[in-house]
Motif scaffolding. Structure first.
Motif, PDB file in Angstrom:
ATOM      1  N   SER A 168       2.000  17.612  12.093  1.00  0.00           N
ATOM      2  CA  SER A 168       1.164  18.573  11.378  1.00  0.00           C
ATOM      3  C   SER A 168      -0.032  18.927  12.248  1.00  0.00           C
ATOM      4  O   SER A 168      -0.500  18.105  13.039  1.00  0.00           O
ATOM      5  N   HIS A 169      -0.513  20.148  12.087  1.00  0.00           N
ATOM      6  CA  HIS A 169      -1.684  20.593  12.857  1.00  0.00           C
ATOM      7  C   HIS A 169      -2.839  19.618  12.621  1.00  0.00           C
ATOM      8  O   HIS A 169      -3.544  19.222  13.535  1.00  0.00           O
ATOM      9  N   HIS A 170      -3.037  19.235  11.352  1.00  0.00           N
ATOM     10  CA  HIS A 170      -4.024  18.187  11.052  1.00  0.00           C
ATOM     11  C   HIS A 170      -3.741  17.611   9.668  1.00  0.00           C
ATOM     12  O   HIS A 170      -3.115  18.274   8.840  1.00  0.00           O
ATOM     13  N   ILE A 171      -4.168  16.378   9.450  1.00  0.00           N
ATOM     14  CA  ILE A 171      -4.096  15.779   8.108  1.00  0.00           C
ATOM     15  C   ILE A 171      -5.467  15.155   7.834  1.00  0.00           C
ATOM     16  O   ILE A 171      -5.797  14.124   8.416  1.00  0.00           O
ATOM     17  N   TYR A 172      -6.268  15.823   6.989  1.00  0.00           N
ATOM     18  CA  TYR A 172      -7.573  15.257   6.604  1.00  0.00           C
ATOM     19  C   TYR A 172      -7.581  14.925   5.110  1.00  0.00           C
ATOM     20  O   TYR A 172      -8.131  13.939   4.676  1.00  0.00           O
ATOM     21  N   ASN A 173      -6.983  15.814   4.324  1.00  0.00           N
ATOM     22  CA  ASN A 173      -7.105  15.791   2.876  1.00  0.00           C
ATOM     23  C   ASN A 173      -6.683  14.450   2.261  1.00  0.00           C
ATOM     24  O   ASN A 173      -5.575  13.976   2.473  1.00  0.00           O
ATOM     25  N   LYS A 174      -7.610  13.868   1.482  1.00  0.00           N
ATOM     26  CA  LYS A 174      -7.366  12.528   0.908  1.00  0.00           C
ATOM     27  C   LYS A 174      -6.176  12.532  -0.051  1.00  0.00           C
ATOM     28  O   LYS A 174      -5.403  11.584  -0.113  1.00  0.00           O
ATOM     29  N   HIS A 175      -6.029  13.631  -0.824  1.00  0.00           N
ATOM     30  CA  HIS A 175      -4.911  13.692  -1.785  1.00  0.00           C
ATOM     31  C   HIS A 175      -3.577  13.698  -1.045  1.00  0.00           C
ATOM     32  O   HIS A 175      -2.634  13.023  -1.444  1.00  0.00           O
ATOM     33  N   LYS A 176      -3.513  14.480   0.031  1.00  0.00           N
ATOM     34  CA  LYS A 176      -2.261  14.532   0.796  1.00  0.00           C
ATOM     35  C   LYS A 176      -1.951  13.159   1.375  1.00  0.00           C
ATOM     36  O   LYS A 176      -0.811  12.698   1.360  1.00  0.00           O
ATOM     37  N   ARG A 177      -2.997  12.513   1.885  1.00  0.00           N
ATOM     38  CA  ARG A 177      -2.781  11.201   2.509  1.00  0.00           C
ATOM     39  C   ARG A 177      -2.277  10.203   1.470  1.00  0.00           C
ATOM     40  O   ARG A 177      -1.393   9.392   1.730  1.00  0.00           O
ATOM     41  N   LYS A 178      -2.838  10.304   0.248  1.00  0.00           N
ATOM     42  CA  LYS A 178      -2.409   9.409  -0.831  1.00  0.00           C
ATOM     43  C   LYS A 178      -0.960   9.733  -1.226  1.00  0.00           C
ATOM     44  O   LYS A 178      -0.139   8.838  -1.421  1.00  0.00           O
ATOM     45  N   ASN A 179      -0.648  11.044  -1.336  1.00  0.00           N
ATOM     46  CA  ASN A 179       0.729  11.449  -1.672  1.00  0.00           C
ATOM     47  C   ASN A 179       1.730  10.877  -0.680  1.00  0.00           C
ATOM     48  O   ASN A 179       2.778  10.361  -1.061  1.00  0.00           O
ATOM     49  N   ILE A 180       1.398  10.994   0.604  1.00  0.00           N
ATOM     50  CA  ILE A 180       2.319  10.533   1.655  1.00  0.00           C
ATOM     51  C   ILE A 180       2.644   9.051   1.462  1.00  0.00           C
ATOM     52  O   ILE A 180       3.796   8.638   1.474  1.00  0.00           O
ATOM     53  N   ILE A 181       1.592   8.255   1.232  1.00  0.00           N
ATOM     54  CA  ILE A 181       1.789   6.800   1.057  1.00  0.00           C
ATOM     55  C   ILE A 181       2.552   6.521  -0.250  1.00  0.00           C
ATOM     56  O   ILE A 181       3.502   5.740  -0.272  1.00  0.00           O
ATOM     57  N   ASP A 182       2.119   7.176  -1.339  1.00  0.00           N
ATOM     58  CA  ASP A 182       2.738   6.899  -2.648  1.00  0.00           C
ATOM     59  C   ASP A 182       4.205   7.305  -2.672  1.00  0.00           C
ATOM     60  O   ASP A 182       5.063   6.577  -3.176  1.00  0.00           O
ATOM     61  N   TRP A 183       4.500   8.492  -2.144  1.00  0.00           N
ATOM     62  CA  TRP A 183       5.889   8.976  -2.166  1.00  0.00           C
ATOM     63  C   TRP A 183       6.782   8.087  -1.303  1.00  0.00           C
ATOM     64  O   TRP A 183       7.919   7.803  -1.667  1.00  0.00           O
ATOM     65  N   ALA A 184       6.262   7.666  -0.167  1.00  0.00           N
ATOM     66  CA  ALA A 184       7.071   6.801   0.710  1.00  0.00           C
ATOM     67  C   ALA A 184       7.406   5.505  -0.028  1.00  0.00           C
ATOM     68  O   ALA A 184       8.542   5.022   0.009  1.00  0.00           O
ATOM     69  N   LYS A 185       6.397   4.972  -0.741  1.00  0.00           N
ATOM     70  CA  LYS A 185       6.609   3.725  -1.485  1.00  0.00           C
ATOM     71  C   LYS A 185       7.678   3.941  -2.562  1.00  0.00           C
ATOM     72  O   LYS A 185       8.630   3.178  -2.695  1.00  0.00           O
ATOM     73  N   GLU A 186       7.498   5.037  -3.300  1.00  0.00           N
ATOM     74  CA  GLU A 186       8.426   5.356  -4.399  1.00  0.00           C
ATOM     75  C   GLU A 186       9.866   5.502  -3.884  1.00  0.00           C
ATOM     76  O   GLU A 186      10.822   5.100  -4.536  1.00  0.00           O
ATOM     77  N   LEU A 187      10.023   6.056  -2.678  1.00  0.00           N
ATOM     78  CA  LEU A 187      11.359   6.340  -2.137  1.00  0.00           C
ATOM     79  C   LEU A 187      11.861   5.229  -1.193  1.00  0.00           C
ATOM     80  O   LEU A 187      12.843   5.420  -0.487  1.00  0.00           O
ATOM     81  N   SER A 188      11.133   4.093  -1.189  1.00  0.00           N
ATOM     82  CA  SER A 188      11.506   2.954  -0.322  1.00  0.00           C
ATOM     83  C   SER A 188      11.590   3.335   1.153  1.00  0.00           C
ATOM     84  O   SER A 188      12.517   2.929   1.859  1.00  0.00           O
ATOM     85  N   LEU A 189      10.619   4.130   1.622  1.00  0.00           N
ATOM     86  CA  LEU A 189      10.593   4.520   3.033  1.00  0.00           C
ATOM     87  C   LEU A 189       9.523   3.726   3.766  1.00  0.00           C
ATOM     88  O   LEU A 189       8.469   3.427   3.206  1.00  0.00           O
ATOM     89  N   SER A 190       9.796   3.371   5.018  1.00  0.00           N
ATOM     90  CA  SER A 190       8.778   2.735   5.850  1.00  0.00           C
ATOM     91  C   SER A 190       8.389   3.725   6.946  1.00  0.00           C
ATOM     92  O   SER A 190       8.973   4.794   7.073  1.00  0.00           O
ATOM     93  N   GLY A 191       7.392   3.355   7.774  1.00  0.00           N
ATOM     94  CA  GLY A 191       6.941   4.252   8.839  1.00  0.00           C
ATOM     95  C   GLY A 191       5.430   4.180   8.963  1.00  0.00           C
ATOM     96  O   GLY A 191       4.819   3.145   8.690  1.00  0.00           O
ATOM     97  N   PHE A 192       4.814   5.300   9.328  1.00  0.00           N
ATOM     98  CA  PHE A 192       3.353   5.325   9.394  1.00  0.00           C
ATOM     99  C   PHE A 192       2.863   6.763   9.294  1.00  0.00           C
ATOM    100  O   PHE A 192       3.619   7.719   9.485  1.00  0.00           O
ATOM    101  N   CYS A 193       1.578   6.875   8.959  1.00  0.00           N
ATOM    102  CA  CYS A 193       0.946   8.193   8.911  1.00  0.00           C
ATOM    103  C   CYS A 193      -0.325   8.107   9.735  1.00  0.00           C
ATOM    104  O   CYS A 193      -1.144   7.220   9.505  1.00  0.00           O
ATOM    105  N   MET A 194      -0.473   8.973  10.736  1.00  0.00           N
ATOM    106  CA  MET A 194      -1.705   9.027  11.521  1.00  0.00           C
ATOM    107  C   MET A 194      -2.460  10.281  11.107  1.00  0.00           C
ATOM    108  O   MET A 194      -2.071  11.391  11.446  1.00  0.00           O
TER     109      MET A 194
END
Length: 295
Positions: free
Chosen positions: A169-195
């Motif tokens: 992504s060009h940039h990721i600052y938004n706190k809601h998006k960052r929370k969504n990324i973590i929550d959705w990954a957890k919900e879908l049993s995905l591992s990885g990382f978000c920078m």
């Protein structure tokens, strides 16, 4: 064009790249992934005595094709121009998160056949792009464009695929998006990382259907620019939990911040990102994201 010199081939390549960048000025449509190779090619074309470039020019052309239901799907053409191009064909790999592995293989094979028949000896990137725009939709599996909710039992059936998506992504600052990324990954049993920061990098891995569901949610959020930079698919024999765990390079999905600096503390230290990827056995991905060898 059989008697074309290497210098002439280089000049033709440069004028074709210039044409592409004037037709598709937005990086979302056309971007050269290896600027060094392009600089070498230009130097070679202008100087009779220059050495042959050490690497081929590589670039990405993104194409949107319309499906029968009027929705748009993005395809990316990863292209490399051999030194003898256009006397020899370009190397093109078409990818899309909407294509299954077999569809992708079929599409690429058909595109190659088309180029062999139509384009020997002539610059053909625009023809390839047009062909893709016209024909790509026919290869897409309807199921993938709206993934059905598979019951858990069905995931154990034969032919399970483990997928790893590398999202840019060009940039990721938004706190809601960052929370969504973590929550959705957890919900879908995905591992990885978000920078987070600029640029933003997200990697998710797990069952193919879960990765595709994650991507379809993430891309619906508003972004200046977001795309799948690379995708890995591995077919699993039985598709049991142990096999899935075995494929994972990350244990959970966590947010990774590497010494943020810059005015908003948002520019990540890419050297540290490189070492992190290296530890996880993914160092080659760095080059795909940033077009440079890491250190």
């Amino acid at each position: 064009t059989t008697g074309m010199t290497n210098q002439e081939a280089a000049e033709i390549q440069i004028s074709e790249l210039d044409l592409l960048s004037s037709m598709f000025p937005s990086e979302e449509e056309f971007s050269v992934t290896d600027q060094l190779a392009l600089a070498e090619l230009k130097h070679y074309a202008e100087n009779e005595t220059a050495e042959m470039p050490s690497s081929k020019v590589q670039f990405i052309l993104n194409v949107k094709a319309e499906l029968p239901d009027a929705s748009m799907v993005e395809f990316s053409m990863a292209c490399a121009l051999p030194f003898k191009y256009p006397t020899v064909l370009p190397e093109i790999t078409v990818r899309s998160s909407f294509l299954s592995r077999s569809q992708q293989i079929q599409l690429n094979s058909d595109l190659k056949t088309y180029l062999e028949q139509k384009c020997s000896g002539e610059p053909c990137m625009l023809s390839a792009r047009e062909w893709l725009k016209e024909h790509a939709a026919a290869y897409i599996d309807r199921e993938l464009s709206c993934p059905p909710r598979a019951p858990l039992g069905a995931l154990q059936s034969e032919g399970t695929t483990f997928t790893r998506l590398w999202i840019y992504s060009h940039h990721i600052y938004n706190k809601h998006k960052r929370k969504n990324i973590i929550d959705w990954a957890k919900e879908l049993s995905l591992s990885g990382f978000c920078m987070p920061g600029k640029p933003g990098v997200v990697c998710v891995e797990g069952l193919q259907s879960s990765c595709e569901e994650f991507w379809s949610r993430v891309r619906r959020l508003t972004w200046k620019r977001i795309l799948i930079r690379h995708r890995e698919d591995v077919s699993l024999e039985g598709g049991g939990q142990a096999e899935i765990q075995n494929q994972r390079k990350f244990s959970t999905l966590e947010e990774k911040c590497f010494d943020a600096h810059g005015a908003r503390g948002n520019h990540m230290d890419l050297g540290q990102l490189y070492h992190f990827l290296e530890e996880k056995g993914c160092a080659d991905i760095f080059q795909m994201y940033f077009g440079v060898e890491g250190h």
